[in-house]
Enzyme design. Structure first.
Site, mmCIF file in Angstrom:
data_model
loop_
_atom_site.group_PDB
_atom_site.id
_atom_site.type_symbol
_atom_site.label_atom_id
_atom_site.label_comp_id
_atom_site.label_asym_id
_atom_site.label_seq_id
_atom_site.Cartn_x
_atom_site.Cartn_y
_atom_site.Cartn_z
ATOM 1 N N LEU A 157 35.372 38.103 31.476
ATOM 2 C CA LEU A 157 35.776 38.894 32.096
ATOM 3 C C LEU A 157 36.979 38.145 33.565
ATOM 4 C CD1 LEU A 157 36.112 42.041 33.149
ATOM 5 C CD2 LEU A 157 35.454 40.966 34.846
ATOM 6 N N CYS A 158 37.878 38.775 32.937
ATOM 7 C CA CYS A 158 39.295 37.957 34.350
ATOM 8 C C CYS A 158 40.398 39.316 34.181
ATOM 9 C CB CYS A 158 40.596 37.251 33.145
ATOM 10 S SG CYS A 158 41.714 37.854 31.733
ATOM 11 N N ALA A 159 41.121 39.602 34.484
ATOM 12 C CA ALA A 159 42.276 40.724 35.337
ATOM 13 C C ALA A 159 42.153 41.833 34.643
ATOM 14 C CB ALA A 159 43.114 40.274 36.454
ATOM 15 N N GLY A 201 42.511 40.052 31.102
ATOM 16 C CA GLY A 201 42.200 39.552 29.177
ATOM 17 C C GLY A 201 42.985 38.392 28.601
ATOM 18 N N LEU A 232 39.349 43.471 33.988
ATOM 19 C CA LEU A 232 39.147 44.411 35.209
ATOM 20 C C LEU A 232 39.579 45.394 35.779
ATOM 21 C CD1 LEU A 232 37.065 44.219 37.669
ATOM 22 C CD2 LEU A 232 38.465 43.331 38.756
#
Length: 128
Positions: free
Chosen positions: A88-90, A92, A116
């Protein structure tokens, strides 16, 4: 020919699978790991997935390799068939790059589609 970040992310995405935030949340309840590769300030500002392991993107490979002496035990235990890692990141992009690296290192890694932002949109729980 040089590549842009967009090119690198597209290439990484061509090698990895994605999972929806709801599927990742359910999988975490069943024992899979969520790996959050955002920076610490992003966790402070935007919240974090409760139970996720946090390793900033720039440190993923070092902490995924048990031979570096800096390996993250929770992560390295999942190498070579030890369980799935959903990254997961902000939004993708960083997650795609990290998941591609992890896959090359022997991990079963996917990207949480939409990052996220999609996690929040799905109404899934966060800790602040």
């Amino acid at each position: 020919m040089s590549k842009s970040m967009k090119d690198l992310v597209a290439d990484a995405r061509s090698h990895i699978d994605t999972i929806s935030p709801a599927e990742a949340h359910e999988a975490m309840q069943g024992g899979d790991m969520i790996l959050d590769v955002r920076e610490p300030a992003e966790l402070d500002n935007d919240g974090a997935v409760d139970g996720a392991v946090h390793i900033p993107r720039g440190l993923v490979e070092a902490q995924a390799d048990p031979e570096t002496g800096k390996g993250n035990a929770a992560l390295t235990a999942r190498r070579d068939g030890g369980g799935r890692v959903h990254v997961l990141c902000a939004s993708g992009a960083r997650a795609a790059l990290a998941a591609d690296s992890l896959k090359q290192m022997g991990y079963d890694a996917t990207v949480i589609d939409g990052g996220l932002a999609a996690w929040k949109k799905a109404g899934l729980p966060l800790r602040s």
